[in-house]
Motif scaffolding. Structure first.
Motif, PDB file in Angstrom:
ATOM      1  N   TYR A   1       0.838  -1.213   0.000  1.00  0.00           N
ATOM      2  CA  TYR A   1       0.000   0.000   0.000  1.00  0.00           C
ATOM      3  C   TYR A   1       0.870   1.259   0.000  1.00  0.00           C
ATOM      4  O   TYR A   1       0.649   2.167  -0.800  1.00  0.00           O
ATOM      5  N   HIS A   2       1.845   1.304   0.890  1.00  0.00           N
ATOM      6  CA  HIS A   2       2.693   2.484   1.021  1.00  0.00           C
ATOM      7  C   HIS A   2       3.630   2.644  -0.172  1.00  0.00           C
ATOM      8  O   HIS A   2       3.910   3.765  -0.610  1.00  0.00           O
ATOM      9  N   ASN A   3       4.121   1.525  -0.706  1.00  0.00           N
ATOM     10  CA  ASN A   3       5.123   1.552  -1.781  1.00  0.00           C
ATOM     11  C   ASN A   3       4.522   1.214  -3.138  1.00  0.00           C
ATOM     12  O   ASN A   3       5.232   0.714  -4.020  1.00  0.00           O
ATOM     13  N   VAL A   4       3.247   1.487  -3.321  1.00  0.00           N
ATOM     14  CA  VAL A   4       2.550   1.013  -4.508  1.00  0.00           C
ATOM     15  C   VAL A   4       3.132   1.564  -5.807  1.00  0.00           C
ATOM     16  O   VAL A   4       3.249   0.827  -6.803  1.00  0.00           O
ATOM     17  N   GLU A   5       3.532   2.836  -5.853  1.00  0.00           N
ATOM     18  CA  GLU A   5       4.028   3.400  -7.110  1.00  0.00           C
ATOM     19  C   GLU A   5       5.297   2.709  -7.602  1.00  0.00           C
ATOM     20  O   GLU A   5       5.363   2.279  -8.754  1.00  0.00           O
ATOM     21  N   PRO A   6       6.354   2.583  -6.767  1.00  0.00           N
ATOM     22  CA  PRO A   6       7.533   1.842  -7.251  1.00  0.00           C
ATOM     23  C   PRO A   6       7.243   0.371  -7.524  1.00  0.00           C
ATOM     24  O   PRO A   6       7.849  -0.217  -8.422  1.00  0.00           O
ATOM     25  N   GLU A   7       6.293  -0.229  -6.786  1.00  0.00           N
ATOM     26  CA  GLU A   7       5.937  -1.627  -7.032  1.00  0.00           C
ATOM     27  C   GLU A   7       5.282  -1.776  -8.403  1.00  0.00           C
ATOM     28  O   GLU A   7       5.574  -2.725  -9.146  1.00  0.00           O
TER      29      GLU A   7
ATOM     30  N   ILE B   1       6.694  -3.890 -11.749  1.00  0.00           N
ATOM     31  CA  ILE B   1       5.917  -4.917 -12.453  1.00  0.00           C
ATOM     32  C   ILE B   1       5.885  -4.649 -13.955  1.00  0.00           C
ATOM     33  O   ILE B   1       5.990  -5.568 -14.770  1.00  0.00           O
ATOM     34  N   TYR B   2       5.778  -3.388 -14.325  1.00  0.00           N
ATOM     35  CA  TYR B   2       5.689  -3.022 -15.737  1.00  0.00           C
ATOM     36  C   TYR B   2       7.062  -2.880 -16.408  1.00  0.00           C
ATOM     37  O   TYR B   2       7.154  -2.868 -17.635  1.00  0.00           O
ATOM     38  N   SER B   3       8.123  -2.745 -15.626  1.00  0.00           N
ATOM     39  CA  SER B   3       9.425  -2.330 -16.155  1.00  0.00           C
ATOM     40  C   SER B   3       9.972  -3.258 -17.240  1.00  0.00           C
ATOM     41  O   SER B   3      10.403  -2.804 -18.314  1.00  0.00           O
ATOM     42  N   MET B   4       9.971  -4.586 -17.004  1.00  0.00           N
ATOM     43  CA  MET B   4      10.549  -5.521 -17.964  1.00  0.00           C
ATOM     44  C   MET B   4       9.795  -5.502 -19.289  1.00  0.00           C
ATOM     45  O   MET B   4      10.402  -5.491 -20.363  1.00  0.00           O
TER      46      MET B   4
ATOM     47  N   GLN C   1      10.468  -2.249 -21.152  1.00  0.00           N
ATOM     48  CA  GLN C   1      11.807  -2.249 -21.726  1.00  0.00           C
ATOM     49  C   GLN C   1      11.861  -3.085 -23.000  1.00  0.00           C
ATOM     50  O   GLN C   1      12.440  -2.682 -24.011  1.00  0.00           O
ATOM     51  N   ARG C   2      11.203  -4.258 -22.955  1.00  0.00           N
ATOM     52  CA  ARG C   2      11.181  -5.122 -24.134  1.00  0.00           C
ATOM     53  C   ARG C   2      10.445  -4.438 -25.282  1.00  0.00           C
ATOM     54  O   ARG C   2      10.897  -4.500 -26.443  1.00  0.00           O
ATOM     55  N   SER C   3       9.330  -3.805 -24.989  1.00  0.00           N
ATOM     56  CA  SER C   3       8.554  -3.133 -26.034  1.00  0.00           C
ATOM     57  C   SER C   3       9.318  -1.949 -26.618  1.00  0.00           C
ATOM     58  O   SER C   3       9.261  -1.699 -27.830  1.00  0.00           O
ATOM     59  N   SER C   4      10.048  -1.217 -25.764  1.00  0.00           N
ATOM     60  CA  SER C   4      10.849  -0.086 -26.247  1.00  0.00           C
ATOM     61  C   SER C   4      11.970  -0.571 -27.153  1.00  0.00           C
ATOM     62  O   SER C   4      12.256   0.048 -28.199  1.00  0.00           O
ATOM     63  N   ASN C   5      12.607  -1.682 -26.781  1.00  0.00           N
ATOM     64  CA  ASN C   5      13.673  -2.253 -27.614  1.00  0.00           C
ATOM     65  C   ASN C   5      13.112  -2.737 -28.947  1.00  0.00           C
ATOM     66  O   ASN C   5      13.737  -2.560 -30.007  1.00  0.00           O
ATOM     67  N   GLU C   6      11.924  -3.339 -28.893  1.00  0.00           N
ATOM     68  CA  GLU C   6      11.276  -3.824 -30.105  1.00  0.00           C
ATOM     69  C   GLU C   6      10.939  -2.663 -31.039  1.00  0.00           C
ATOM     70  O   GLU C   6      11.127  -2.757 -32.258  1.00  0.00           O
TER      71      GLU C   6
ATOM     72  N   ASN D   1       2.209   2.229 -21.516  1.00  0.00           N
ATOM     73  CA  ASN D   1       2.361   3.486 -20.766  1.00  0.00           C
ATOM     74  C   ASN D   1       1.015   4.000 -20.261  1.00  0.00           C
ATOM     75  O   ASN D   1       0.913   4.504 -19.131  1.00  0.00           O
ATOM     76  N   LYS D   2      -0.026   3.858 -21.108  1.00  0.00           N
ATOM     77  CA  LYS D   2      -1.355   4.299 -20.709  1.00  0.00           C
ATOM     78  C   LYS D   2      -1.857   3.489 -19.515  1.00  0.00           C
ATOM     79  O   LYS D   2      -2.394   4.043 -18.549  1.00  0.00           O
ATOM     80  N   ASN D   3      -1.691   2.169 -19.579  1.00  0.00           N
ATOM     81  CA  ASN D   3      -2.126   1.310 -18.477  1.00  0.00           C
ATOM     82  C   ASN D   3      -1.358   1.611 -17.201  1.00  0.00           C
ATOM     83  O   ASN D   3      -1.940   1.657 -16.113  1.00  0.00           O
ATOM     84  N   LEU D   4      -0.055   1.809 -17.340  1.00  0.00           N
ATOM     85  CA  LEU D   4       0.774   2.123 -16.172  1.00  0.00           C
ATOM     86  C   LEU D   4       0.327   3.432 -15.528  1.00  0.00           C
ATOM     87  O   LEU D   4       0.131   3.507 -14.308  1.00  0.00           O
TER      88      LEU D   4
END
Length: 310
Positions: A203-209, A213-216, A219-224, A279-282
């Motif tokens: 709850y407290h750390n939700v934004e970095p969490e 979750i979305y980071s990998m 990153q893959r989509s940006s590389n693609e 990005n929109k979902n994030l």
């Protein structure tokens, strides 16, 4: 002015508005018996303060916790899930305890059980979230990815609400123990535990969490996308490099290379759509949870309770 007489009583002169003497008002000195331990008096005073504080915080918590229902019922409308009903039931029961005039040890046991329910649901959905995260990072069709992103956002929201309810249960237990006059040492111990649990909570750390979750996948989509753009640029370069001696004819060769350029451009557009979608979902889930936290007020209540330690 105060005046002391020989018999030990104290008097003050009471005068009217014209400063004329009206009467003497006497007082008798009240002293503490030498057999009374001052520490006991101090402890009793602290317990009274604790009981008052407990009642205050229980009312404050109850006013905030009822707002959870709207969010949970919204989630239930989106996806019929028995665990959402369990959270709603636990929320209502905790609210009833927080709102009672008289509470006892039975209520404390019930609070622990409702917290356990919230923790079990939280752990279940965090496990589910890990599985969904792994599935998302596989190579999947864009339409399948869109559904998986919605599922991930739903799972994160349930985990968020369950973790929030667990923190509320801790607050309600502390407020209840204050109200019934439990020893200060127990209350302080639970408050320190709450502070630690809150600091480490989803709850407290939700934004970095959420970012993690979305980071990998991002990153893959940006590389693609970058790879598709390079291929498209190469196809455009080949489009201007026409060789008439290959036997195809200029128009045929130009048509084939134009087809490759069009296909590579379509690939760029599809890759870009994936990046935009992710990005929109994030941003949507981050903004929703940010607004949720701002309306909760639980952060402020926890800060107040932690600072109140005796």
């Amino acid at each position: 002015n105060l005046s002391k007489f020989a018999n030990g009583t104290t008097s003050t002169m009471v005068r009217d508005a014209s400063n004329h003497l009206v009467e003497h008002a006497g007082f008798a000195n009240v002293g503490l018996s030498t057999s009374v331990n001052p520490a006991i008096i101090l402890s009793a005073g602290m317990q009274v303060m604790s009981a008052v504080s407990g009642t205050y915080y229980l009312h404050k918590i109850n006013a905030q916790i009822t707002d959870m229902d709207a969010k949970l019922e919204e989630l239930l409308y989106i996806h019929h899930d028995a665990n959402i009903g369990r959270l709603i039931a636990a929320r209502k029961s905790l609210s009833e305890i927080a709102n009672r005039e008289f509470v006892d040890a039975t209520d404390l046991s019930a609070i622990r059980n409702y917290k356990k329910t919230a923790d079990e649901i939280y752990e279940e959905y965090m496990h589910r979230l890990k599985r969904q995260e792994n599935e998302l990072n596989l190579k999947i069709d864009p339409k399948v990815e869109e559904k998986k992103l919605r599922d991930i956002n739903f799972t994160m929201t349930i985990a968020f609400e369950a973790n929030k309810l667990s923190l509320y249960a801790e607050l309600i237990e502390i407020g209840t123990r204050m109200k019934i006059g439990d020893p200060i040492e127990i209350i302080n111990g639970l408050t320190r535990q709450l502070e630690q649990n809150y600091s480490n909570s989803f709850y407290h750390n939700v934004e970095p969490e959420v970012e993690k979750i979305y980071s990998m996948r991002r990153q893959r989509s940006s590389n693609e996308l970058a790879d598709k753009k390079k291929k498209h640029e190469k196809s455009l370069d080949k489009l201007t490099d026409i060789h008439v001696f290959n036997g195809w004819g200029i128009l045929a060769e130009l048509g084939i290379k134009a087809g490759f350029a069009i296909k590579s451009k379509s690939d760029v557009n599809k890759a870009n759509e994936k990046v935009v979608l992710e990005n929109k979902n994030l941003n949507t889930v981050k903004e929703d949870m940010k607004q949720n936290k701002e309306s909760d007020g639980i952060d402020d209540i926890i800060d107040e309770v932690v600072e109140l330690q005796y």
